[in-house]
Every structure is written in C-alpha cells, then in structure tokens.
Design an enzyme around this catalytic site. Structure first.
Site, PDB file in Angstrom:
ATOM      1  CG  HIS A 427      -6.101 -36.367  36.662  1.00  0.00           C
ATOM      2  ND1 HIS A 427      -5.860 -35.172  36.036  1.00  0.00           N
ATOM      3  CD2 HIS A 427      -4.899 -36.983  36.751  1.00  0.00           C
ATOM      4  CE1 HIS A 427      -4.576 -35.072  35.765  1.00  0.00           C
ATOM      5  NE2 HIS A 427      -3.967 -36.161  36.192  1.00  0.00           N
ATOM      6  CD  GLU A 439      -8.364 -32.154  35.777  1.00  0.00           C
ATOM      7  OE1 GLU A 439      -8.294 -31.047  35.258  1.00  0.00           O
ATOM      8  OE2 GLU A 439      -7.779 -33.158  35.304  1.00  0.00           O
TER       9      GLU A 439
HETATM   10  P1  NAI Z   1       4.818 -44.901  38.807  1.00  0.00           P
HETATM   11  O1  NAI Z   1       5.629 -45.457  37.727  1.00  0.00           O
HETATM   12  O2  NAI Z   1       5.460 -44.199  39.946  1.00  0.00           O
HETATM   13  O3  NAI Z   1       3.934 -46.069  39.447  1.00  0.00           O
HETATM   14  C1  NAI Z   1       3.240 -47.038  38.702  1.00  0.00           C
HETATM   15  C2  NAI Z   1       3.164 -48.282  39.568  1.00  0.00           C
HETATM   16  O4  NAI Z   1       2.239 -49.195  38.997  1.00  0.00           O
HETATM   17  C3  NAI Z   1       4.498 -49.014  39.688  1.00  0.00           C
HETATM   18  O5  NAI Z   1       4.811 -49.164  41.048  1.00  0.00           O
HETATM   19  C4  NAI Z   1       4.233 -50.377  39.010  1.00  0.00           C
HETATM   20  O6  NAI Z   1       4.911 -51.425  39.643  1.00  0.00           O
HETATM   21  C5  NAI Z   1       2.723 -50.510  39.170  1.00  0.00           C
HETATM   22  N1  NAI Z   1       2.090 -51.353  38.152  1.00  0.00           N
HETATM   23  C6  NAI Z   1       2.293 -51.335  36.811  1.00  0.00           C
HETATM   24  N2  NAI Z   1       1.498 -52.244  36.210  1.00  0.00           N
HETATM   25  C7  NAI Z   1       0.783 -52.855  37.186  1.00  0.00           C
HETATM   26  C8  NAI Z   1      -0.190 -53.872  37.198  1.00  0.00           C
HETATM   27  N3  NAI Z   1      -0.582 -54.447  36.075  1.00  0.00           N
HETATM   28  N4  NAI Z   1      -0.722 -54.238  38.391  1.00  0.00           N
HETATM   29  C9  NAI Z   1      -0.313 -53.668  39.540  1.00  0.00           C
HETATM   30  N5  NAI Z   1       0.625 -52.693  39.576  1.00  0.00           N
HETATM   31  C10 NAI Z   1       1.161 -52.299  38.413  1.00  0.00           C
HETATM   32  O7  NAI Z   1       3.742 -43.959  38.100  1.00  0.00           O
HETATM   33  P2  NAI Z   1       2.908 -42.754  38.730  1.00  0.00           P
HETATM   34  O8  NAI Z   1       3.630 -41.492  38.536  1.00  0.00           O
HETATM   35  O9  NAI Z   1       2.436 -43.136  40.071  1.00  0.00           O
HETATM   36  O10 NAI Z   1       1.669 -42.690  37.731  1.00  0.00           O
HETATM   37  C11 NAI Z   1       0.625 -43.651  37.753  1.00  0.00           C
HETATM   38  C12 NAI Z   1      -0.547 -43.128  36.963  1.00  0.00           C
HETATM   39  O11 NAI Z   1      -0.967 -41.892  37.510  1.00  0.00           O
HETATM   40  C13 NAI Z   1      -0.276 -42.841  35.505  1.00  0.00           C
HETATM   41  O12 NAI Z   1      -1.419 -43.148  34.764  1.00  0.00           O
HETATM   42  C14 NAI Z   1       0.013 -41.357  35.478  1.00  0.00           C
HETATM   43  O13 NAI Z   1      -0.251 -40.787  34.235  1.00  0.00           O
HETATM   44  C15 NAI Z   1      -0.970 -40.885  36.513  1.00  0.00           C
HETATM   45  N6  NAI Z   1      -0.665 -39.598  37.136  1.00  0.00           N
HETATM   46  C16 NAI Z   1       0.630 -39.269  37.480  1.00  0.00           C
HETATM   47  C17 NAI Z   1       0.912 -38.065  38.083  1.00  0.00           C
HETATM   48  C18 NAI Z   1       2.294 -37.720  38.495  1.00  0.00           C
HETATM   49  O14 NAI Z   1       2.547 -36.527  38.785  1.00  0.00           O
HETATM   50  N7  NAI Z   1       3.195 -38.648  38.600  1.00  0.00           N
HETATM   51  C19 NAI Z   1      -0.175 -37.083  38.358  1.00  0.00           C
HETATM   52  C20 NAI Z   1      -1.490 -37.558  38.031  1.00  0.00           C
HETATM   53  C21 NAI Z   1      -1.700 -38.756  37.418  1.00  0.00           C
END
Ligand code: NAI
Ligand code: 3HC
Length: 697
Positions: A427, A439
């Site tokens: 994480h 984490e």
């Molecule tokens: P985001 O929405 O910016 O990015 C997600 C990306 O994944 C998108 O570019 C999308 O096109 C891609 N994607 C979706 N399904 C896919 C698939 N099947 N194959 C390949 N690519 C795919 O989201 P973000 O903020 O980057 O979050 C991603 C993960 O990280 C989530 O699980 C979130 O909970 C976690 N996270 C987010 C934080 C934050 O501050 N934004 C901090 C720590 C963890």
C-alpha cells in the site's frame, strides 16, 4: 589504553584511532579514550596528534542511546575544550559522516582534512536538541554567522567541497584517513605551522537574530530546537567571551535535552530504524526483483512506476486501452520531468528511463518476465479479482503479486489466484514517488519470503516499510477514518471546520482534515460513505453536512470549491466557503443539535484522543505489531509532526490515564463512538506505557 580508541606513535605524531562500530559514536568509552590519548601524547613528548575513525566513518555524533540517562565524565564539551587547549597540533582526518558531536571534535582540532566523499553536518536540531559541544560557537567563527545559522537550523549534511569552500575544513585529499592525516600533519610540522584554536578566533558578525529566530520558529511549525539554536549562535556573536558563549550554549542545550520534543524526535530516530526489522524475517532471503509490473497507470500506478524506474528497476505497465497507455506514459514522463528539473536525474537518464526501461502495453502477455507486479486499478473487488486471475495466467512461477488496494480484503483478492502464497498488499501513498510510507500487508497465506521481498522492495525504493495485518483501511486509513469522524462530530456540535483545521495545524500537522479532504477530493470519501451506509450501525451518529456539500457538486480543489474556495487555484490556498456554515446549521437543525462553543484545546484533545484510541485498538488486535509501527505510519503517511514521535509516543508523554479519563467523559455523550480500547484500559490498569510494549516489557 581504552579499547574504543587505539593509540599509535609514528615519529613525532600520536595517532588516535576510533574503533567503536558501527558509527564510532562518542559514547563514554570513546570520550575516555580520546582524553587519555591526548594526555599520553602530551606526556610522551609527541609534537602532534591525528584523530581518525576506523571502519566506515569518523565520529557520527554523540551516542544517542545515552540521552536521558545521567551523563558520565568526561563530558563532550569539556573534552572538546581540552582537545582545543592542547599545546600539540591536533589534526582531524575525516571520512564517512562527521556529524554532530563528531564534527564538534573536528572543530576543536587545530586543522581538518577530509576525503572527497566525506559528509559533515550538525543535525542535532533533528533530534530535538542543538549542538552542545561548542558547535554553535565554533562553526560561525569559521563559516560566518549566516552560513552557520543555515547549517545548524536545518541540520543538513554538506559535502567536503562545500566545507572547504566555507572554510570549515582546510584540505581535501584522496586516500585513507590515517595516511592523509599523517602526511598532512607531517607537512604542518615541517612548515612550523602554529597551533590554531577556533575558540581563539574573533567572534563572528552579528545579524538580526530576532528576525531569524521568528522566521525559524514559523518554519518549524511548532518545533522548538531550530529556533533555540538561533539563540545559541547569537551568543557566539554577542557574548562577552568565547567561554560565556559556550555557557549559554550549554544552558540552551540542557533546556532542550529535558523537553518532550527531544523524547519524541529520538523515538522517531530509533523507530524509523526498528520498524522494518522483523524477527520473523531473520534468515529469510527475499526473492530477486529486477523487473517490475504495474497494472493501471492512473495516479498511483504512474507514481509507483516512477519510483521503481528511479531506483533502476525496469517496468512493464498495463493499461486497458490505447488512450490509457498514452495517458499513463504521459503521467510517468511528467513525474520524471520533475526529477530532471530538480537535477535528480540527467537528460540521458531521463531518455533511458522513459525509453528502454519502460514498456507500456494493453497486453498482459508482456508481464511474462516480471519478478513482482503491483496492481493499482480501480478500487473495486470485481475488477481486482479479474485482474489477479489474469496475473495468475500470465506471470511466471514465483513472481510476487501485490495489490495497492486502500481498503479491500487482500485474502479475497488472493483467492482469485491459484497461488495465494505469492500474494501480498503493498500500500503506497500518494504521490507514490514522493511519499515515504509503504504499508506491507500480510495476507493469511502470504509466504515468508514474499513478505521479505515486500520489505526488500521498500528498502530499495527508500521507503519506510511497515508491516500491517488485514482490516478495513489497514493501519493508517483505519485510524484516519476515526479521527476524521471525531473532527466532523465537533463540527456538528458547534466548532467550525476552520477552527478544527487551525487547531490541528497549530499542533504541527501540515494540514487539517477539512483542507485535506478538499485536496484529496471530497467525492472519494463521499463514495466510501455511500458504500458503507447500508451496513452502518444504527447507533452511529452521522453528520450530513459533508454529503450536502458534495450533493451541490463541490468536491474541493478539483472543482474550485469545497470547505474552502480556491479562487486563485489550488496553489493560492483557500478561503472559507461561506455556504458551509449554512449547511452545518441546516444539519444541526435537522438532527436537533444545539451547537455549543469549543475551545481550541478541546477540539484538539478530541481529535487526538480519537486517534490514540483507534491506534490502541489497531495494536491490541495485532494489526500493527508494536505501538512504534503505528507511530511510523502516522509520521510518514499522514503528516503527524515528527517532534511528537507519533500518536502513541505523544499519548505516553501526555499520560495515558488522562487520555482514558477524557475518552470516558466523551462517552457520556456518545458511547458508541467513544468506546475505550481494551489495550489502553489494560496499560492504565498496569501503570504501563505504549513504549513499554515497544521494548517488549
Ligand atoms: P485511478 O483511477 O487514478 O487509476 C486507475 C487506473 O487503472 C486507470 O488509469 C484505469 O484505466 C486503470 N485500470 C482499471 N482497470 C484496469 C484493468 N483491468 N487493467 C489495466 N488497467 C486498468 O486510481 P488511483 O487513485 O491510482 O487508485 C488505484 C488504486 O490505488 C486503488 O485501489 C486505490 O484505492 C489505491 N490507492 C489510491 C490512493 C490515492 O491517494 N489515490 C492511495 C493509495 C492507494
Ligand atoms: N548514537 C548511537 N547510535 C547510533 C548513532 C548515534 N549517534 N548513529 C547511528 N547509530 C546506530 C543506529 O541506531 C543503527 O543501529 P542499529 O544497527 O542497531 O539499528 C546503526 O548505528 C547504524 O545506523 P544507520 O542504520 O542509520 O546507518 P546508516 O549508514 O544508514 O547512517 C548515519 C549512518 C548517517 C551516521 C546515521 O546513523 C545518522 O544520521 N546518525 C545520527 C547522527 C546524528 O544525529 N548525530 C548527532 C548526534 S547528537 C550530538 O552529537 C550531540 C552533541 O552536539 C553534543
């Protein structure tokens, strides 16, 4: 002769070698040995003394483990004065890190030589103290008041070249410390060079010390040591003699040594090192990681890929569509351009990192050779399970399969593969190439060498890696959700969001919870609230003003308006949004709440009690192994002020019985939210502290 200092005679020169691994800290045996060495050199008729360190460094400072215990003679300040007063010519030959008391010994020597790679500094303020063995008096005499103030109040390390440029050392020479030290000393003797004591040099120039003090205090966000150090440097310029300056430095040093902030910062120093040392990993070899996969190139995926590229890993990133591929590549290039602009990488490195080191594709088959994959797709169990099914099909045997999920159950994700032993949570925090916390989430079936690989990756990425068990939000987000709720309750009951943010920033956080919500995007939390609503306990109080704000389309910085209005864009900072008070009043009316006044102290107390109570539950349930694990999560992921050491160190310093009494008092109004942690009750009953648990007591 003392074992910590070896004595050798080479012609007219006495050579004192420090041998106190790992960092030649100036503990009692080293101090005794240095004193005895100087006395012996004088009584045996040597003409000069060379001081250097064996192993990887010259003295890296006073022995921090001695802080808080009764000091033992010879004390370091007296030893430094004794070295300086010697009629022999004393030369320090430095390599590695000459820090704190170490640099102070060198400054008490009459001449200083260093190898080109040597680093120096007076980092004491970072431990909540100030240089206490003459550093605040001698450094300005050599480098000038302004340079010394900057170096001492920031505690930064500087290299040999800068030290030479500023007159702090006399020479730089390639070679091993003993040889360059001896050659330089012989040269000085041959030339009939005089004994040259820094303490006998003229006092440095005075500057507007009050202005520097105020500016430093403000910059420290409540941390006292840098500002107090300004007063010590002031004494170098203004005291009537060098001795009077030393006396003033000592008084200020002692004041800080007795402060809670010193305890907090020392706790942070040792915990930062202890947090990644897990007994269960002793003797377990991590798997080799050279090529990394990242799934999803959004905010997190792009940041994780950037961090990996910057430490020399090759990266294969998978996105869903060609547009997704282009966007992900653009984000990574943007991040690396930032590194290029700041001089962290060269244009050639930039070209290599965005060229041959990075592959971005829509085809999972490209993952065939990667050693470890981090999934960072949408926060949705269905999507994550589908992705892990594909990883299972395409990744080689033994590849580590990691998820960056914020809240979802890693066991359930692991069950979507035929190899749950290879699955782990990693994480990261946003922005992932900047934030220091990682984490490492252990699932039920995670193999020990997979856990070891997670920690090894954290170290390689220069992160502070903390072990976490599985629960909703792991260590950090779980605790954050609770203290954020406490903040909303005080607002529903009558405080304003701006009063809360102010109380929290005055405590030392860089931001309060409402400004933070605006920054992260209120819609993200709104979605989580909606998800949790159906399973919410009917006894839970639910403030509605947050959702009302979102229903109006105000999501914070990204829409230009949230709890604050951002007329000059996010960077201009915000001013309170006048609509918020109306929404809160409406919420109070609908819920029949009669608002009352809160003092800033009470607002903060409730916020902190909620944080400590949930942190105690996280430790009590074994999600975090030790209180220090929670402290490091909050320090490196959530902006908790380092000078308090972390919420549980802070709680120890306040007194656990008082905190428990306050939680019980709050429970009279709301006994669902304020349920005391069993571990907190136990510690109070046993008269113990959280730190006792860190020490295994
Ligand atoms: P985001 O929405 O910016 O990015 C997600 C990306 O994944 C998108 O570019 C999308 O096109 C891609 N994607 C979706 N399904 C896919 C698939 N099947 N194959 C390949 N690519 C795919 O989201 P973000 O903020 O980057 O979050 C991603 C993960 O990280 C989530 O699980 C979130 O909970 C976690 N996270 C987010 C934080 C934050 O501050 N934004 C901090 C720590 C963890
Ligand atoms: N006292 C006691 N132990 C120390 C120490 C010190 N000053 N500095 C480091 N150590 C210990 C560490 O705790 C660690 O112990 P461990 O192996 O049991 O965990 C071990 O030495 C190795 O340290 P690192 O893992 O940090 O090794 P690195 O090679 O990464 O870094 C370092 C070396 C740059 C010297 C770093 O340890 C450091 O910054 N140390 C602190 C330096 C410092 O703050 N000095 C000033 C002390 S205060 C002072 O001098 C007061 C005076 O003005 C009176």
């Amino acid at each position: 002769m003392s074992e910590a200092i070896a004595y050798e005679r080479v012609g007219d020169v006495a050579v004192l070698k420090a041998q106190n691994p790992p960092v030649n800290a100036l503990g009692i045996d080293v101090r005794k040995g240095l004193l005895a060495g100087i006395e012996r050199a004088e009584s045996e008729g040597a003409k000069a003394v060379v001081i250097y360190g064996e192993g990887k460094t010259y003295f890296a400072g006073a022995d921090i483990r001695e802080f808080g215990r009764p000091p033992q003679e010879p004390y370091l300040p007296g030893l430094c004065s004794r070295i300086e007063a010697s009629p022999l010519i004393v030369v320090s030959a430095m390599h590695g890190t000459a820090l704190g008391g170490g640099l102070e010994v060198a400054l008490s020597s009459h001449y200083r030589i260093a190898v080109p790679s040597a680093k120096m500094g007076l980092p004491e303020v970072n431990l909540g103290i100030l240089p206490g063995a003459g550093g605040t008096q001698r450094l300005p005499r050599l480098a000038g008041t302004e340079a010394a103030l900057e170096m001492i109040t920031t505690g930064r390390h500087f290299g040999a070249a800068e030290a030479l440029d500023k007159g702090i050392i006399d020479r730089i020479e390639e070679g091993v410390p003993r040889e360059i030290g001896l050659a330089y000393t012989q040269e000085l003797l041959d030339a009939g060079a005089p004994r040259r004591a820094v303490g006998e040099m003229p006092a440095p120039e005075a500057v507007d010390f009050d202005a520097v003090y105020e500016a430093t205090l403000k910059k420290g966000r409540g941390q006292l040591s840098p500002a107090t150090a300004v007063r010590a440097v002031q004494a170098a310029a203004e005291a009537e003699s060098f001795e009077a300056g030393l006396k003033r430095e000592r008084a200020l040093f002692t004041e800080l040594m007795e402060s809670d902030q010193r305890q907090g910062l020392i706790h942070a120093f040792f915990s930062e090192r202890a947090v990644s040392k897990l007994p269960e990993l002793e003797g377990i070899e991590p798997r080799e990681v050279a090529a990394m996969g990242v799934i999803g190139g959004g905010t997190m995926g792009a940041g994780i890929a950037t961090a990996a590229l910057l430490v020399g890993l090759s990266v294969v990133l998978i996105e869903m569509t060609d547009e997704g591929v282009a966007a992900a590549r653009g984000r990574i290039q943007g991040n690396l351009q930032g590194a290029l602009k700041r001089g962290k990488i060269t244009q050639v490195q930039y070209d290599q990192l965005t060229g041959e080191a990075l592959t971005v594709s829509t085809d999972y088959a490209a993952l065939g050779k990667v050693d470890l994959v981090v999934e960072a797709v949408f926060e949705d169990m269905g999507v994550k399970r589908e992705v892990f099914g594909k990883l299972d099909a395409h990744c080689k045997p033994g590849a580590v399969l990691a998820t960056n999920t914020s809240y979802l159950d890693v066991d359930e994700i692991a069950a979507a593969t035929s190899r749950p032993q290879d699955v782990i949570g990693l994480h990261f925090f946003s922005p992932a190439h900047v934030m220091k916390l990682l984490e490492v989430v252990v699932a039920e079936k995670t193999a020990p060498e997979v856990l070891a690989t997670g920690f090894a990756l954290g170290k390689r990425l220069k992160k502070v890696a903390v072990r976490s068990g599985i629960c909703d939000g792991f260590i950090g987000n779980r605790i954050m959700n609770v203290y954020r709720k406490a903040a909303e309750y005080v607002v529903l009951d009558g405080a304003s969001p701006y009063q809360v943010d102010k109380a929290v920033t005055t405590f030392g956080f860089p931001m309060g919870p409402f400004a933070m919500g605006d920054l992260a995007g209120l819609d993200i939390n709104w979605a989580a609230r909606k998800r949790r609503a159906p399973t919410r306990d009917p006894r839970e109080r639910v403030p509605r003003f947050y959702e009302m704000l979102c229903e109006g389309g105000d999501f914070g910085q990204k829409t230009g308006k949230g709890f604050y209005v951002y007329e000059d864009g996010p960077r201009g900072g915000g001013v309170p949004n006048p609509q918020v008070a109306e929404l809160i009043a409406k919420d109070q009316e609908q819920q029949g709440v009669a608002p009352r006044e809160f003092s800033d102290a009470e607002v903060l107390r409730r916020y902190m009690c909620a944080m400590v109570n949930e942190a105690a539950k996280v430790v009590g349930e074994g999600i975090a192994r030790r209180p220090l694990d929670v402290d490091m999560v909050m320090l490196f992921g959530y902006g908790f002020p380092r000078f308090w050491g972390g919420p549980l160190k802070w709680a120890d310093l306040q007194g656990l019985d008082g905190i428990l009494a306050d939680i019980r008092a709050y429970a009279v109004e709301d006994d669902f939210f304020w349920q005391p942690a069993p571990l907190l009750e136990q510690l109070v009953a046993d008269g113990k502290s959280f730190d006792d648990l860190n020490k295994g007591a």
